[in-house]
Design a protein around this motif. Structure first.
Motif, PDB file in Angstrom:
ATOM      1  N   ALA A   1       0.730  -1.184   0.090  1.00  0.00           N
ATOM      2  CA  ALA A   1      -0.113  -0.191   0.127  1.00  0.00           C
ATOM      3  C   ALA A   1       0.972   1.294   0.086  1.00  0.00           C
ATOM      4  O   ALA A   1       2.148   1.181   0.440  1.00  0.00           O
ATOM      5  CB  ALA A   1      -0.893  -0.012   1.258  1.00  0.00           C
TER       6      ALA A   1
ATOM      7  N   ALA B   1       1.283   6.972   3.875  1.00  0.00           N
ATOM      8  CA  ALA B   1       0.363   7.997   4.099  1.00  0.00           C
ATOM      9  C   ALA B   1       1.512   9.108   4.142  1.00  0.00           C
ATOM     10  O   ALA B   1       2.497   9.236   4.800  1.00  0.00           O
ATOM     11  CB  ALA B   1      -0.217   7.743   5.433  1.00  0.00           C
TER      12      ALA B   1
ATOM     13  N   ALA C   1     -11.147   3.969   8.473  1.00  0.00           N
ATOM     14  CA  ALA C   1     -10.844   2.374   8.728  1.00  0.00           C
ATOM     15  C   ALA C   1      -9.617   2.050   7.959  1.00  0.00           C
ATOM     16  O   ALA C   1      -9.439   2.498   6.816  1.00  0.00           O
ATOM     17  CB  ALA C   1     -11.985   1.640   8.380  1.00  0.00           C
ATOM     18  N   HIS C   2      -9.066   0.935   8.606  1.00  0.00           N
ATOM     19  CA  HIS C   2      -7.986   0.413   7.786  1.00  0.00           C
ATOM     20  C   HIS C   2      -8.450  -0.579   6.756  1.00  0.00           C
ATOM     21  O   HIS C   2      -8.945  -1.613   7.342  1.00  0.00           O
ATOM     22  CB  HIS C   2      -7.054  -0.167   8.888  1.00  0.00           C
ATOM     23  CG  HIS C   2      -6.176   0.777   9.602  1.00  0.00           C
ATOM     24  ND1 HIS C   2      -5.324   1.674   9.476  1.00  0.00           N
ATOM     25  CD2 HIS C   2      -6.690   1.077  11.127  1.00  0.00           C
ATOM     26  CE1 HIS C   2      -4.835   2.305  10.395  1.00  0.00           C
ATOM     27  NE2 HIS C   2      -5.680   2.113  11.466  1.00  0.00           N
ATOM     28  N   THR C   3      -8.325  -0.403   5.530  1.00  0.00           N
ATOM     29  CA  THR C   3      -8.647  -1.248   4.427  1.00  0.00           C
ATOM     30  C   THR C   3      -7.551  -1.806   3.731  1.00  0.00           C
ATOM     31  O   THR C   3      -6.394  -1.274   3.890  1.00  0.00           O
ATOM     32  CB  THR C   3      -9.604  -0.384   3.614  1.00  0.00           C
ATOM     33  OG1 THR C   3      -8.838   0.485   2.936  1.00  0.00           O
ATOM     34  CG2 THR C   3     -10.779   0.268   4.318  1.00  0.00           C
ATOM     35  N   GLY C   4      -7.850  -2.781   2.940  1.00  0.00           N
ATOM     36  CA  GLY C   4      -6.747  -3.432   2.163  1.00  0.00           C
ATOM     37  C   GLY C   4      -6.350  -4.824   2.487  1.00  0.00           C
ATOM     38  O   GLY C   4      -7.181  -5.653   2.844  1.00  0.00           O
TER      39      GLY C   4
ATOM     40  N   SER D   1      -5.259  -8.272   4.076  1.00  0.00           N
ATOM     41  CA  SER D   1      -4.716  -8.763   5.422  1.00  0.00           C
ATOM     42  C   SER D   1      -3.578  -9.901   5.153  1.00  0.00           C
ATOM     43  O   SER D   1      -3.487 -10.129   3.942  1.00  0.00           O
ATOM     44  CB  SER D   1      -6.014  -9.357   6.147  1.00  0.00           C
ATOM     45  OG  SER D   1      -6.513 -10.229   5.480  1.00  0.00           O
TER      46      SER D   1
ATOM     47  N   ALA E   1      -1.050  11.683  11.655  1.00  0.00           N
ATOM     48  CA  ALA E   1      -2.320  11.355  12.225  1.00  0.00           C
ATOM     49  C   ALA E   1      -2.618  12.821  13.184  1.00  0.00           C
ATOM     50  O   ALA E   1      -3.703  13.149  13.174  1.00  0.00           O
ATOM     51  CB  ALA E   1      -2.093  10.277  13.157  1.00  0.00           C
TER      52      ALA E   1
ATOM     53  N   GLU F   1     -10.250   8.759  12.865  1.00  0.00           N
ATOM     54  CA  GLU F   1      -9.282   8.006  11.858  1.00  0.00           C
ATOM     55  C   GLU F   1     -10.146   7.263  10.924  1.00  0.00           C
ATOM     56  O   GLU F   1     -11.078   6.571  11.529  1.00  0.00           O
ATOM     57  CB  GLU F   1      -8.382   7.151  12.730  1.00  0.00           C
ATOM     58  CG  GLU F   1      -7.504   6.468  12.160  1.00  0.00           C
ATOM     59  CD  GLU F   1      -6.538   5.498  13.184  1.00  0.00           C
ATOM     60  OE1 GLU F   1      -5.852   4.731  12.520  1.00  0.00           O
ATOM     61  OE2 GLU F   1      -6.336   6.040  13.962  1.00  0.00           O
TER      62      GLU F   1
END
Length: 82
Positions: free
Chosen positions: A28, A31, A44-47, A49, A35, A42
């Motif tokens: 990924a 960023a 959601a953490h996607t992508g 696993s 923060a 914040e």
């Protein structure tokens, strides 16, 4: 003719799974904003696993086993009539 279609379908699925697995393992992008600089909650953490690759490989193995079973059964059935 049916076996060539079956093999072509299996190859297409294998290529699709390979492209999906390859895309899923791509890193990924990092960023750029810190923060503390964000004003809202914040996200959601996607992508990807860590389970994606084993699940994809398991699915490909099940698909290959099914295709192999169909191939063997069709050859056995054709040999009985011949």
């Amino acid at each position: 003719m049916r076996s060539s279609r079956l093999l072509a379908s299996a190859a297409l699925v294998a290529l699709t799974l390979g492209a999906t697995v390859g895309a899923a393992t791509a890193p990924a992008p990092a960023a750029t904003a810190s923060a503390s600089a964000s004003a809202g909650p914040e996200l959601a953490h996607t992508g990807v696993s860590s389970n994606t690759l084993p699940i994809a490989l398991g699915g490909a193995a099940v698909l290959a086993a099914g295709a192999g079973t169909l191939f063997v059964l069709r050859r056995r059935k054709a040999g009985a009539h011949g």
